[in-house]
Design an enzyme around this catalytic site. Structure first.
Site, short mmCIF file in Angstrom:
data_model
loop_
_atom_site.label_atom_id
_atom_site.label_comp_id
_atom_site.label_asym_id
_atom_site.label_seq_id
_atom_site.Cartn_x
_atom_site.Cartn_y
_atom_site.Cartn_z
CG ASP A 161 -1.72 1.22 1.38
OD1 ASP A 161 -2.30 1.64 0.36
OD2 ASP A 161 -1.78 1.80 2.49
CG ASP A 193 -1.89 7.43 0.07
OD1 ASP A 193 -1.07 8.31 -0.22
OD2 ASP A 193 -2.79 7.05 -0.69
N GLY A 202 -7.57 3.69 2.94
CA GLY A 202 -7.65 2.61 1.95
C GLY A 202 -8.90 2.64 1.10
CB SER A 242 -12.24 4.42 -3.99
OG SER A 242 -13.64 4.55 -3.80
NE ARG A 243 -9.82 11.32 -5.98
CZ ARG A 243 -9.25 11.56 -7.16
NH1 ARG A 243 -9.88 12.27 -8.07
NH2 ARG A 243 -8.05 11.07 -7.43
CB SER A 272 -1.97 2.80 -3.70
OG SER A 272 -2.67 3.97 -3.31
CB SER A 274 -4.03 6.87 -4.14
OG SER A 274 -3.80 8.17 -4.68
CD GLU A 302 -3.53 -1.68 2.90
OE1 GLU A 302 -3.71 -0.79 3.75
OE2 GLU A 302 -3.81 -1.52 1.71
CG ASP A 303 -2.05 2.83 6.32
OD1 ASP A 303 -2.45 2.33 5.24
OD2 ASP A 303 -2.20 4.03 6.61
#
Ligand code: G6P
Ligand code: MG
Length: 220
Positions: free
Chosen positions: A12, A14, A49, A51-52, A119, A121, A174-175
């Site tokens: 990941d 971010d 994690g 989506s926008r 990601s 992003s 992953e975070d």
């Protein structure tokens, strides 16, 4: 999974490699204020994690505003957030690779492991470029092509494919809780950054604790 089985790492971005999760949060906080949804630590954590457009839906829902905006207005809010985020991202330099992660990428490269990026992003390629780390990776999964985002396994399955590896020999980092679920569902070894990630196979409190020796230790 045994340590010896691992042949590649799917990252990941971010909050794992880039110190950018705080920038997403800062921009979304402003959106939450604008739509009069309360910004809480729980909401901030749940957005990681995601989506926008799904993030925007969650922010609207948090304030009971999910039916207050047209699709066009939602797209405008998400675009506005992204413009703010990109403004914040302009200040990122190679020093904003999270503590220990540059050394970890170098260690993996020197030891012959493959690496890829998983990601959600759409800005991931731009951030990798800004941090000057694009060349470490076999490739970046394009989130625009996904049928379902994290926690669905699709993105981490594709990240294994990018490396030409079977999921059984891949470890994902992953975070986010959604991301750990995605890694687990893909059948990969899940490495969580953050002690709250109770579903991770292996957990580290902080990126600076991550190394091959530390992963080997935890799997032994
Ligand atoms: C990552 C971040 C999320 C962000 C998502 C979409 O998963 O953790 O906070 O919302 O990517 O990012 P984008 O840059 O495409 O808006
Ligand atoms: Mg993340």
């Amino acid at each position: 999974m045994k340590f010896e089985d691992i042949k590649g790492f799917a990252f990941d971005l971010d909050g794992v490699i880039a110190d950018s999760a705080r920038l997403h949060a800062k921009a979304w906080h402003q959106t939450a204020d604008e739509v009069h949804s309360e910004w809480t630590p729980e909401l901030a954590e749940a957005l990681k994690g995601v989506s926008r457009m799904d993030s925007l839906e969650m922010i609207l829902k948090a304030g009971g505003h999910e039916n207050d905006y047209t699709e066009d207005e939602k797209v405008a809010l998400a675009t506005e957030k992204n413009t703010k985020y990109l403004k914040l991202v302009e200040s990122l330099t190679p020093d904003d690779v999270l503590p220990g992660m540059k050394a970890f990428l170098d260690e993996l490269k020197a030891s012959g492991y493959k690496m890829s990026v998983a990601s959600a992003s759409k800005n991931a390629p731009a951030i990798l470029k800004q941090l000057k780390i694009t060349d470490y990776f076999e490739g970046v999964v394009d989130p625009a092509k996904l049928h379902a985002g994290k926690p669905d396994p699709e993105i981490f399955s594709l990240a294994a494919g990018v490396m030409d590896l079977a999921p059984e020999v891949v470890a994902g980092l992953e975070d986010s809780g959604a991301g750990i679920k995605s890694i687990n569902a893909a059948g990969e070894l899940s490495i969580g950054i953050g002690n709250q990630l109770t579903e991770a196979d292996v957990r580290f409190a902080d990126t600076s604790d991550v190394s091959l020796a530390a992963i080997k230790d935890k799997l032994a």
